[in-house]
Design an enzyme around this catalytic site. Structure first.
Site, PDB file in Angstrom:
ATOM      1  N   GLY B  40       0.714  -1.199  -0.517  1.00 15.11           N
ATOM      2  CA  GLY B  40      -0.128  -0.239   0.179  1.00 15.11           C
ATOM      3  C   GLY B  40       0.579   1.604   0.123  1.00 15.11           C
ATOM      4  N   ALA B  44       0.257   6.319   4.737  1.00 12.83           N
ATOM      5  CA  ALA B  44       0.756   5.190   5.586  1.00 12.83           C
ATOM      6  C   ALA B  44       1.426   4.382   5.694  1.00 12.83           C
ATOM      7  CB  ALA B  44      -0.221   4.586   7.000  1.00 12.83           C
ATOM      8  N   HIS B 266     -21.012   9.205   6.585  1.00 11.56           N
ATOM      9  CA  HIS B 266     -21.278  10.411   6.046  1.00 11.56           C
ATOM     10  C   HIS B 266     -22.524  11.494   5.856  1.00 11.56           C
ATOM     11  CE1 HIS B 266     -19.404  14.961   5.826  1.00 11.56           C
ATOM     12  NE2 HIS B 266     -18.600  14.033   5.615  1.00 11.56           N
ATOM     13  N   SER B 284     -18.934  18.982   1.072  1.00 10.06           N
ATOM     14  CA  SER B 284     -18.652  19.139   3.091  1.00 10.06           C
ATOM     15  C   SER B 284     -19.609  19.083   3.669  1.00 10.06           C
ATOM     16  CB  SER B 284     -17.458  20.429   2.654  1.00 10.06           C
ATOM     17  OG  SER B 284     -17.238  21.234   4.104  1.00 10.06           O
ATOM     18  N   ARG B 330     -22.832  13.725  12.758  1.00 10.94           N
ATOM     19  CA  ARG B 330     -23.452  13.090  11.863  1.00 10.94           C
ATOM     20  C   ARG B 330     -24.086  12.247  11.494  1.00 10.94           C
ATOM     21  NH1 ARG B 330     -16.883  13.109   8.788  1.00 10.94           N
ATOM     22  NH2 ARG B 330     -16.291  14.469   8.845  1.00 10.94           N
ATOM     23  N   GLU B 425      -5.026   3.556   7.723  1.00  9.21           N
ATOM     24  CA  GLU B 425      -7.154   2.936   8.013  1.00  9.21           C
ATOM     25  C   GLU B 425      -7.175   1.384   8.249  1.00  9.21           C
ATOM     26  OE1 GLU B 425      -9.446   4.627   4.958  1.00  9.21           O
ATOM     27  OE2 GLU B 425     -11.361   3.552   6.126  1.00  9.21           O
ATOM     28  N   ARG B 435     -14.499   8.573  14.194  1.00  6.33           N
ATOM     29  CA  ARG B 435     -13.730   8.917  14.039  1.00  6.33           C
ATOM     30  C   ARG B 435     -13.818  10.406  14.098  1.00  6.33           C
ATOM     31  NH1 ARG B 435     -11.308  11.290   9.444  1.00  6.33           N
ATOM     32  NH2 ARG B 435     -12.844   9.952   7.995  1.00  6.33           N
ATOM     33  N   LEU B 441      -6.257  11.816   8.341  1.00  7.00           N
ATOM     34  CA  LEU B 441      -4.657  11.914   7.584  1.00  7.00           C
ATOM     35  C   LEU B 441      -3.682  11.726   8.998  1.00  7.00           C
ATOM     36  CD1 LEU B 441      -5.737  14.912   5.255  1.00  7.00           C
ATOM     37  CD2 LEU B 441      -5.521  11.952   4.627  1.00  7.00           C
TER      38      LEU B 441
END
Lengths: 250, 639
Positions: B40, B44, B266, B284, B330, B425, B435, B441
Site C-alpha cells: 500500500g 501510511a 457521512h 463538505s 454526523r 486505516e 473518527r 490523515l
C-alpha cells in the site's frame, strides 16, 4: 428519465505487442445522470453477460483527483468538458444518437497494456529523478520557521494541483511530457524549501523526461487546453529557462 | 490467542518518550540485511516506505494502482489536525487527545490516542519541509480553520486537496528512495496472501495485475497499509479499487480483526441516481451551516420541491432537535435521514434522498454570500446532478466513507501475527467507535513517519536477520493455494456478474449493518450473506483469463473477501449490545433516539480470531478491556 442511444467506437487491443482496432457497440440504456465511466461500466456488464470480454480502462477515485482515468474521447483527452477529468464527465454532455470514439492516451512513452489502459510509469521515474525536496523523516524544522510569501505559496499550489493523468502527453502532437515535468518544477522551485536543490532538480527531471522518449515542446498549447486542473503552460517556459541556466552554471 | 496491547507504564504524557528509550535498536549493519515489505502506498504506506528506507532497511513497496500516487488518501479534502496552537486559542496536545478519545465515544486506547496527538505537530513540520503547500496567512505563516465542532482552530489544510498534497509529499520522498535503489517499487501488483511460518510473518505472494504472474517475496517483516473496507457496502465514497483483501487474507492467517462493525457514515453525499451508480461523492458537511434539511410531510408527494408549501414541509432535524437543529452530529443526521426515507418520505427518483435547501439562506444573505462560502460545492453538485442548487434544493443522502475497524494491533502497531504490522486505516487503533474529521490523515502519517520506524526495530532486533527465503516449502504451498483460488473463481462460469453480486451484497450490508442495527435484522443478514456467498461460488461469471490484465478477475477476488468480512461485521454488531459512536443498536437507545452506551459491559475492543469457513464463518471473540486511567468516561449528549 429519458434514455439515450449512444454509438460507441472503442479501441480494442489484446496486449502491448498486438495490433489493435476499433470495435463498434451501441448502448440504448444510457441516461443523462450516468458518468462517462458508468456508461462504460454498463457496456462492460452487457459484454460480460453476453460472454464477451469487457474493455479495460483505468480508474480509481472517480472524483477527478487520483489521475487514474485518461481516456481520449472524440479525439480530446478527458473529453469535451473543460477542466474535467473523464470520471467527472457526465452523459448529459452528450445527446441521444451521438457517436463517441474512445481511444487510449497514445504516446511512444505510454505503451498500451490492454485496450484503453496505458503504462504511465515514465511519470514515476521523472518524479524519482528529482521531483522531491530532500528532507529525511524527523529532520524538519518547526513548520512556522519557514514563512512562505502568500504569492509564492499560491503560485506553487497552482502547479502542485497536477494529478499526473497524462492528458497533456496524449494531447501533445509531439507527445511531450513538458507540462507534467514543468508543473512539478514550478511547485517545488518556487518554495524556499525547494531552493537548495533547484538546479540539480531541473537538470535531473528534464534529462529523465528526454530519456523516457517523450517529445519536445513546440508551444502548441494543447496540453494546457486539456489539463483537468488548468495547469498553465507558463511553467514550461520557466523550466526551459532554468534548465539552460542550470546547465551553463553547472 | 492472547491479546497484549503492550502499553508502556507511566504517566500518559511520558509513555511514548519512555518507550522510545526502551525499544531495542537494530545496528546499521543489520538494517542493510533486513528486508521489509510494505503493501500500500497511501499516506501510511508511502511515509513508512520512505522512512524505513532512509533508516537503511531494504524495502519492497507494492501498490495495486499504476502509480503509488493514486492511493485513495489522495481524495481526502478537509484537512489534518495538529496541536500547534498557532491560533493561541488554548489548544494543546492534551486537548487534541481528549477530543479524539471523546469523539471515539471511549472505545479507543488512551495511550495510542495520546501518542497520535503528540506526534501531530511533527507531521506538519515534516510536510512543510517537503513542500506541501498548506494554506497561509498574508504574513507567510500557516493558516488554520476549525473543523468538526472542535472549539479550537487546529486544522491545517491545502484548499480542498489536503490529502492529495500530503500524499504527494510522502510519495515524492518515497520515489527519491526508489531512485537511490533503496526501495524495490512494484506497481500494479496485488498482495494475494501472507506467508506465515511457525506463527511468524515471513513474506507475501503477489499477483502482477498486467501479466497475472504470481511471485513469492520473503521478508523480515511485512507491513500492511492497505486502507479500509468501506467498499463492502458496494457504494461508498471510497475509490473503486479500495478493498479488504490484504487485511482479510492476513486475518485468515492469524491476525485478529478488531471492531469490524465500526463504520462511519457521512451525512452529506450526493444520492444514488440509479442501478448503474458506481460510487458516491461526498460534499463538505459545512453545507449544513446554512442549508435546511427537509422532506415532504406526505409520503408520495411528487410535486417539485419549490411547489410544496411551507406547512407541508417536514424540517425533521429542526423539529426533533430544537437546540441543534440542522447541526446535529454526523451520526444523528445520518440516522434521521434513513428514518424518514424508511417511512417513505424520501425524495428524488429513487426515494433515497432528502432535501438540503438554501432558499432561506439565499433570501437572508444574498446569492453572493452563499456563493462565496459554497460556490465550489454548488458547482460540483451541479456537475454531477445536473441541477442548480441556487434554484432547486440539493438532494443529499448519507454514505459510507471510513472504517474505524481493522486489524488489531498492539502499541507497536504489530498484529497478533509476529512480524506482521498494520498502519493507517488498515488498523483499528486510534478512532474508537467514531473518527473525528481531519484525523485520518493525521493517523496515517503518524503511523508511517513516526511510529513504525521505531517500533519495527524493537521487533527486528529480537528476531534477528531472517534465514528463511522463498525456497521454503511454505511459500510454494501458499502460492499453490492462491493459484487454486484463481482457477476456482474463473472456472465457476456461472450466470451472474461480479458487480451484480457485489451490488446485492452491498444492499444487504447497508440495510442491516448500516446506519442502525438490530438483532433481528443482523441475524437475517447473516443468513442472507451466507446464502449469497454460496451462490457466488456456484454462479459467478468472471470473463477473460488469469494471465493478462483482467479487472473483473481482480474484483472477483475482492468481492469474495467482502462476503466473508460482511458476515464478521454482522457478528460484531450483534455482540455489541450497546450503542456507541457510529454503532447504533435500536434496542439500546432512549425514547428520543439517543444512544445508550454501556461502559460496564462493553468497554472493550472486539478482536475476532478466524477459525474456519465452511458454509458459515467460524470465529472466536477475544476482548481487550479498555482501561481509562486518565479521562473520565462521559455520556455524549446532543441536547
Amino acid at each position: 428519465m429519458s434514455q439515450m442511444t449512444i454509438h460507441l467506437k472503442i479501441w480494442r487491443q489484446a496486449g502491448p505487442d498486438v495490433k489493435g482496432a476499433f470495435e463498434n457497440h451501441t448502448l440504448d440504456t444510457v441516461n443523462e445522470h450516468m458518468s462517462f465511466l458508468e456508461m462504460l461500466d454498463v457496456l462492460n456488464e452487457e459484454l460480460v453477460v453476453a460472454g464477451k470480454e469487457p474493455f479495460e480502462f483505468d480508474y480509481d477515485c472517480r472524483e477527478g483527483i487520483c489521475g487514474s482515468c485518461n481516456l481520449v474521447i472524440n479525439g480530446r483527452a478527458h473529453g469535451p468538458k473543460r477542466l474535467t477529468a473523464a470520471c467527472q464527465l457526465h452523459m448529459r454532455n452528450f445527446k441521444d444518437g451521438d457517436s463517441i470514439v474512445i481511444e487510449p492516451a497514445r504516446a511512444a512513452a505510454f505503451p498500451v497494456i490492454k485496450d484503453l489502459v496505458v503504462d504511465r510509469s515514465a511519470f514515476d521515474r521523472i518524479i524519482a529523478a528529482g521531483g522531491y525536496i530532500t528532507v529525511r523523516t524527523g529532520s524538519a524544522p518547526e513548520a512556522n520557521s519557514i514563512p512562505v510569501e502568500l504569492e509564492d505559496s499560491t503560485f506553487s499550489f497552482d502547479y502542485a494541483a497536477c494529478i499526473g493523468c497524462g492528458a497533456c502527453v496524449a494531447a501533445c502532437p509531439n507527445s511531450s511530457a513538458s507540462l507534467f515535468t514543468a508543473a512539478k518544477l514550478s511547485h517545488l522551485n518556487r518554495l524556499p524549501q525547494g531552493e537548495p536543490e533547484r538546479e540539480k532538480r531541473v537538470i535531473a527531471m528534464v534529462e529523465q523526461m528526454e530519456k523516457e522518449g517523450f517529445g519536445d515542446c513546440s508551444n502548441f498549447g494543447e496540453c494546457e487546453a486539456v489539463c483537468p486542473k488548468g495547469i498553465s503552460i507558463a511553467s514550461i517556459a520557466e523550466m526551459r529557462r532554468n534548465y539552460v541556466k542550470a546547465t551553463i552554471a553547472g | 490467542m492472547k491479546l497484549d496491547a503492550k502499553i508502556p507504564s507511566g504517566p500518559l504524557e511520558e509513555k511514548w518518550s519512555k518507550h522510545l528509550n526502551d525499544v531495542k535498536l537494530v545496528s546499521p549493519n543489520n538494517k542493510r540485511k533486513m528486508h521489509v515489505i510494505v503493501v500500500g502506498t497511501g499516506l501510511a504506506g508511502a511515509s513508512a516506505s520512505a522512512s524505513l528506507a532512509e533508516l537503511g532497511y531494504k524495502v519492497s513497496t507494492f501498490c495495486i494502482q499504476d502509480s503509488g500516487r493514486r492511493a485513495h488518501s489522495i481524495a481526502a479534502q478537509g484537512g489534518i489536525n495538529a496541536a500547534k496552537n498557532y491560533q493561541n486559542d488554548g489548544d494543546s496536545v492534551y486537548r487534541l487527545f481528549y477530543d479524539t478519545i471523546k469523539g471515539g465515544d471511549y472505545r479507543s486506547r488512551e495511550a495510542n490516542v495520546y501518542r497520535l496527538a503528540h506526534l501531530s505537530n511533527n507531521i506538519i513540520d515534516q510536510a512543510v519541509s517537503q513542500g506541501v503547500p498548506f494554506a497561509r496567512e498574508y504574513g507567510g505563516y500557516l493558516a488554520n480553520r476549525s473543523f468538526g465542532g472542535a472549539q479550537v482552530s487546529r486544522t491545517f489544510y491545502a484548499r480542498g486537496q489536503t490529502g492529495q498534497q500530503l500524499l504527494m509529499g510522502a510519495y515524492q520522498s518515497m520515489m527519491k528512495m526508489v531512485n537511490e535503489g533503496k526501495i524495490n517499487y512494484y506497481t500494479r501488483h496485488e498482495m494475494m496472501d501472507v506467508v506465515v511460518i511457525d506463527g511468524v510473518a515471513r513474506g507475501i505472494i503477489t499477483r502482477d495485475l498486467v501479466t497475472g504472474e504470481l511471485t513469492r517475496h520473503s521478508a523480515d517483516a511485512v507491513i500492511l497499509a492497505t486502507g479500509g473496507y468501506g467498499n463492502v457496502f458496494y457504494l461508498s465514497t471510497n475509490a473503486k479499487n479500495s478493498n479488504v483483501t490484504a487485511t482479510w487474507r492476513a486475518h485468515k492467517r492469524g491476525a485478529a480483526f478488531a471492531n469490524p462493525s465500526f463504520v462511519q457514515v457521512h451525512p452529506t453525499c450526493i444520492p444514488v441516481s440509479g442501478d448503474y451508480q458506481s460510487k458516491l461523492t461526498l460534499m463538505s458537511e459545512s453545507l449544513r451551516n446554512d442549508g435546511r434539511v427537509w422532506v415532504p410531510r406526505k409520503a408520495g408527494d411528487d410535486r417539485p420541491p419549490n411547489q410544496i408549501p411551507e406547512e407541508e414541509r417536514y424540517y425533521y432535524l429542526e423539529e426533533r432537535y430544537p437546540s441543534f437543529g440542522n447541526l446535529v452530529p454526523r451520526d444523528v443526521a445520518s440516522r434521521n435521514a434513513k428514518q424518514v426515507t424508511d417511512e417513505g418520505l424520501g425524495v428524488g427518483e429513487t426515494g433515497l434522498a432528502v432535501y438540503l435547501d438554501f432558499r432561506d439562506a439565499i433570501a437572508r444573505d444574498g446569492k453572493d454570500v452563499i456563493s462565496a462560502k459554497y460556490g465550489n460545492l454548488f458547482d460540483m453538485y451541479e456537475n454531477i446532478s445536473g441541477e442548480n442548487p441556487y434554484e432547486v434544493p440539493m438532494r443529499i443522502y448519507p454514505a459510507v466513507h471510513y472504517t474505524m475497524g481493522g486489524l488489531w494491533v498492539d502499541y507497536n502497531l504489530m498484529t497478533t501475527v509476529p512480524g506482521l504490522f498494520a498502519l493507517g486505516e488498515a488498523n483499528f487503533s486510534d478512532h474508537g467507535a467514531n473518527r473525528l474529521g481531519a484525523s485520518a490523515l493525521m493517523q496515517g502519517l503518524a503511523d508511517g513517519y513516526f511510529v513504525i520506524p521505531f517500533t519495527i526495530g524493537d521487533y527486528l532486533a529480537d528476531a534477528g536477520v531472517s534465514t528463511i527465503d522463498t525456497s521454503h516449502e511454505a511459500f510454494a504451498s501458499v502460492e499453490k493455494e492462491v493459484q487454486e483460488r484463481i482457477d476456482k473463481i474463473l472456472n465457476v462460469k456461472g450466470d451472474r456478474t461480479v458487480i451484480d453480486f457485489h451490488r446485492t451484497l452491498g444492499r444487504i450490508v447497508w440495510d442491516n449493518i448500516g446506519i442502525t442495527r438490530n438483532e433481528k435484522d443482523l441475524k437475517k443478514a447473516i443468513t442472507e450473506i451466507q446464502a449469497l456467498r454460496e451462490e457466488f461460488w456456484q454462479n459467478v461469471k468472471v470473463p477473460g483469463k488469469a494471465t493478462n490484465y483482467n479487472k473483473y478477475l481482480e474484483f472477483a477476488h475482492r468481492v469474495a473477501d467482502f462476503f466473508e468480512l460482511a458476515e464478521l461485521m454482522a457478528y460484531d454488531a450483534l455482540d455489541r449490545g450497546e450503542s456507541c459512536g457510529c454503532h447504533l443498536r435500536e434496542e439500546f437507545q432512549t425514547p428520543e433516539g439517543e444512544a445508550i452506551r454501556n461502559d460496564k459491559d462493553y468497554a472493550y475492543v472486539s478482536a475476532w480470531e478466524f477459525k474456519d469457513l465452511n458454509g458459515k464463518l467460524e470465529t472466536e471473540l477475544h476482548k481487550e478491556t479498555l482501561e481509562f486511567e486518565f479521562v473520565e468516561m462521559k455520556q455524549r449528549s446532543y441536547k
